[in-house]
Design an enzyme around this catalytic site. Structure first.
Site, PDB file in Angstrom:
ATOM      1  CG  HIS A 221      31.629  33.718  11.368  1.00 36.57           C
ATOM      2  ND1 HIS A 221      31.332  34.644  10.401  1.00 36.57           N
ATOM      3  CD2 HIS A 221      32.936  33.866  11.634  1.00 36.57           C
ATOM      4  CE1 HIS A 221      32.427  35.314  10.083  1.00 36.57           C
ATOM      5  NE2 HIS A 221      33.416  34.863  10.823  1.00 36.57           N
TER       6      HIS A 221
ATOM      7  CE  LYS B 266      19.483  30.255   2.368  1.00 39.84           C
ATOM      8  NZ  LYS B 266      20.029  31.464   2.951  1.00 39.84           N
ATOM      9  NE  ARG B 267      27.448  22.800   3.040  1.00 40.03           N
ATOM     10  CZ  ARG B 267      28.647  22.332   3.374  1.00 40.03           C
ATOM     11  NH1 ARG B 267      29.728  22.987   3.018  1.00 40.03           N
ATOM     12  NH2 ARG B 267      28.772  21.203   4.037  1.00 40.03           N
TER      13      ARG B 267
ATOM     14  CB  THR C  40      26.788  36.987   2.885  1.00 47.42           C
ATOM     15  OG1 THR C  40      27.115  35.601   2.781  1.00 47.42           O
ATOM     16  CG2 THR C  40      27.483  37.577   4.102  1.00 47.42           C
TER      17      THR C  40
ATOM     18  CE  LYS D 213      27.435  36.875  -1.476  1.00 44.37           C
ATOM     19  NZ  LYS D 213      27.935  35.569  -1.044  1.00 44.37           N
TER      20      LYS D 213
END
Ligand code: NBG
Length: 792
Positions: free
Chosen positions: A343, A521-522, A629, A633
């Site tokens: 990942h 996001k992070r 991802t 969305k």
């Protein structure tokens, strides 16, 4: 349903309707839903036992499942029934649903992907188990104090978790430490410490409630009762010590998705859940089969990143030490069961453990890792090493022990072949394959965006929910004025709802007609929230220079957590909040520009923000974001993307059409090339008066007048280092944002582009991704609907 809820209130919560709290109502409703899931779950389990199929075991350190009530309600088709029942009982349905804690057993994309996969496996009827850890404390709760991130422990389990079933009978003993004896060619591991792994099962029921799988999370418990002798002596702390130590293993989720913590506890967590899961699946296999050599025909084990990579040596250990297979046969057999998903390419995230630590905690496994290394080296003498410089390299171990290794987007997979695993790829040229990530349309459109869901259903029915490609027909409806208007209205409704929530929770009033520009996001340097913020300041400067020009009003929305030890990321958070304070108070720009950063971003917040977004920020340094991802969305919910050619952005752009995507920035190749230029960042800054001005303002304390040197470090880093090339991409990003401004000023064109995004996203359903894994990696099949598979 009303009767069921009242019964649950009475018999499970011990309350009557007059005395029940929101919490009681929520648990009662959840239990009623769970009862319904159990029917499907039992039936599926029975069918699976009867068919004795190949089962998929998805091992993941993280499952970011979020709230479940609405998910279950929509999968079971009970939206109207549940709302009506609760309302007829005189309760506020939305309040009850929002009372549910967000189960944050993950950091970000990796954990949420695992949750989407569970939904798709169930929807497709593929017999599967998700295996992970039942952390007592999920990802920390974030708040801001004077703009700075503050972390508090998350406490989802202080309340009853209504969805799970405790399985005290499914307990395994997990050993650590000790030594290994060898007698007559056999190895005997004598651990010095043992803990018990107890299973907690959550049924996962797919769309329309047709199939149910299990998410089995392990909780660590002491192997024996506390030490009564010490207790009776009055030494209460000593009495509880071993108990406390054992429980520590499932106490907290590591709050870092990119760096190895280097802690013994982390290795213990990894071994703990991997070993329990393998023992459990072996037990299930041996119930029905006697030939251990047929294991790969019935068992597919997917390693979600390297966290469960100890599964390779552990499975070999079980096969050799418990089932008396020869080492080489065991390695081969284990490999046929195992596969590994990579990942990330970030070097700091590829786990390594010192041989010393591995030998101390898992002495038998270290021996087996040496045997695996030996076997591989004998066959491929110039192969890269698993054991190197006194470390065990878990990426190499996972690779060597897997029959397939996959990347998570087309670009990422190519880079995996060219960079981290280049040498292993040369030796095993067919092992690395691609499976581009996907998202479940159940949660990420049907559930989170009722306004848009209804507009789509009115056009094409609801077949798309389990067959997302059906959305493609919407593309042709871009000329249908009524549809375009309905689509745009749905977006506006969602923006109004979000504005109200922001107004209520943060006291900032937003104009719902402004462009909602969202980056969630992070917080990480490679994701470049900093570049987004610099662009915001540059836009603010331009607006102030020329306040009467025809500006496109913007709301910049940020969300995300920084790893507690990642200081640069925390500086970026603080700067966003400092800049927001100044800009939001500026009367010159007023409603033309606002910044909001609601704290404690999580799955639930994503479900609020994504449906209301006009513009999706996917602006990572090319080559760094494995897939993304969130990007999927947003596009599915009709936001346009501004993004680089990175991760799955590349494929999203192909599917929605390049004319419906705001592309900018250097490519992955150009990024690598640019880094070789001495002083590239300084040169880029000097070539951009706009960027110079912004950096000057930040450096001189324009946004932190009480502490003017606060951001010297951050700005200095951009001049001297800028590893993520914020400076090089800044101008092209700024210009592309202005193109987005112009497009937004024509609502019809914008809506048509947004529709093209929704219509083009069918391929990004996690159903498609799971069908790819089932076909190319697992050789697993649906027990529910063979037709579904054929169409894959
Ligand atoms: C993340 C990547 C994302 C990707 C998710 C899911 C890790 C280690 N990696 O780009 O950064 O979308 O995994 O594959 O969390």
């Amino acid at each position: 349903m009303k009767t069921d809820i009242l019964n649950r209130l009475k018999y499970s919560q011990g309350k009557d309707a007059e005395h029940a709290s929101i919490y009681d109502w929520r648990i009662a409703l959840s239990l009623v839903l769970r009862d319904q899931m159990v029917e499907t779950w039992f039936r599926s389990t029975k069918e699976a036992y009867a068919a004795s199929p190949k089962r998929v075991y998805y091992l993941s350190m993280e499952f970011l499942i979020g709230r479940l009530i609405e998910d279950m309600i929509s999968n079971l088709g009970l939206e109207d029934a549940a709302r009506a029942a609760i309302e007829e009982l005189g309760q506020d349905y939305d309040m009850i649903v929002h009372d549910e804690p967000d189960a944050a057993l993950g950091n970000g994309g990796l954990g949420r992907l695992a949750a989407c996969f569970m939904d798709s496996l169930a929807t497709l009827g593929i017999p599967a188990f998700g295996y992970g850890i039942r952390y007592e404390h999920g990802l920390f709760e974030q708040s801001f104090a004077q703009g700075q991130q503050v972390e508090k422990p998350e406490t989802w389990l202080t309340q009853r978790h209504a969805w799970e079933f405790e399985r005290p009978e499914s307990q395994y003993t997990i050993g650590f430490g000790g030594h290994v004896d060898h007698h007559e060619g056999k190895a005997y591991w004598h651990p010095s410490e043992v803990v018990m792994a107890t299973a907690y099962d959550t049924p996962v029921v797919g769309w329309k409630g047709t199939w149910g799988n299990t998410l089995r999370l392990w909780s660590a418990e002491p192997s024996k009762d506390f030490d009564l002798v010490s207790f009776n002596r009055g030494d209460y702390l000593a009495a509880g010590r071993s108990e406390a130590l054992a429980r520590t293993i499932s106490r907290v989720l590591y709050p870092d998705d990119t760096t190895e913590s280097g802690k013994e506890l982390r290795l213990k967590q990894e071994y703990f859940f991997t070993a329990a899961s393998l023992m459990d699946l072996m037990r299930r296999y041996l119930q029905d089969h006697d030939d251990i050599r047929a294991l790969p025909d019935y068992v597919a084990i997917q390693l979600n990143d390297t966290h469960p990579a100890i599964a390779g040596p552990e499975l070999v250990r079980l096969l050799v030490d418990d089932h008396a297979l020869a080492m080489d046969d065991a390695i081969e057999l284990a490999r046929r069961c195992l596969s590994y998903t990579n990942h990330t390419l970030l070097p700091e995230a590829l786990e390594r453990w010192s041989e010393h630590l591995m030998g101390r905690i898992l002495p038998r496994h270290l021996e087996i890792i040496r045997a695996i290394e030996h076997a591989h080296q004998s066959e491929y003498p110039d192969s890269p090493r698993i054991l190197e410089h006194g470390d065990v390299r878990m990426g190499e171990l996972a690779f060597v022990m897997a029959h397939k290794v996959n990347g998570v987007s087309a670009l990422h997979t190519e880079l995996v072949k060219e960079t981290v695993f280049a040498d292993l790829h040369r030796i095993h040229p067919t092992r690395i394959i691609n499976q581009t990530n996907g998202i479940t349309p159940r949660r990420w459109l049907y559930g989170c965006n009722p306004a848009l869901r209804n507009v789509i259903n009115d056009q094409i029915g609801d077949g798309w929910v389990a067959d997302l490609d059906q959305l493609s027909v919407l593309k042709d409806k871009r000329g249908d004025a009524a549809f375009v208007e309905a689509f745009a209205d749905a977006k506006r409704t969602n923006k109004v709802t979000l504005s109200n929530w922001i107004g209520d929770t943060m006291g900032v009033s937003l104009d719902p007609d402004a462009m909602f520009d969202v980056q969630i996001k992070r917080i990480h340097e490679y994701k470049r929230q900093l570049m987004n913020l610099l662009e915001t300041v540059a836009l603010w400067n331009d607006m102030r220079d020329n306040p009467n020009a025809d500006w496109t009003p913007r709301v910049k929305i940020f969300g995300g957590k920084a790893a507690p030890g990642y200081f640069v990321a925390k500086d970026i958070i603080r700067l966003i909040n400092d800049v927001a304070g100044v800009i939001n108070a500026d009367e010159v720009t007023g409603d033309m520009l606002k910044i909001v950063y609601p704290p404690n971003y999580n799955v639930t917040m994503a479900e609020r923000l994504i449906p209301a977004a006009d513009l999706s920020e996917q602006i990572s340094t090319a080559g760094k974001e494995a897939s993304g991802t969130g990007n999927m969305k947003f596009a599915l919910n009709g936001a346009l993307t501004i993004g680089t050619l990175d991760g799955a952005n590349v494929e999203i752009r192909e599917h929605v059409g390049s004319e419906n995507f705001f592309l900018f920035g250097l490519t992955a190749q150009e990024v690598m090339e640019r880094r070789t230029h001495q002083g590239f960042a300084r040169a880029a800054i000097e070539a951009s008066p706009r960027l110079q001005r912004v950096l000057g303002q930040i450096a001189e304390g324009r946004f932190a007048p009480q502490d003017t040197s606060r951001y010297h470090g951050l700005v200095g880093m951009l001049y001297d280092h800028d590893y993520f090339l914020v400076t090089c991409d800044f101008d092209s990003y700024f210009e592309t944002q202005r193109r987005a401004d112009i497009a937004y000023r024509d609502p019809k064109t914008w809506a048509a582009m947004a529709i093209a995004n929704t219509a083009g996203m069918g391929w990004f359903s996690s159903d498609r991704t799971i069908q790819g894994y089932a076909r190319d990696i697992w050789n697993a099949h649906s027990l529910m609907n063979p037709k579904l598979e054929k169409s894959a």
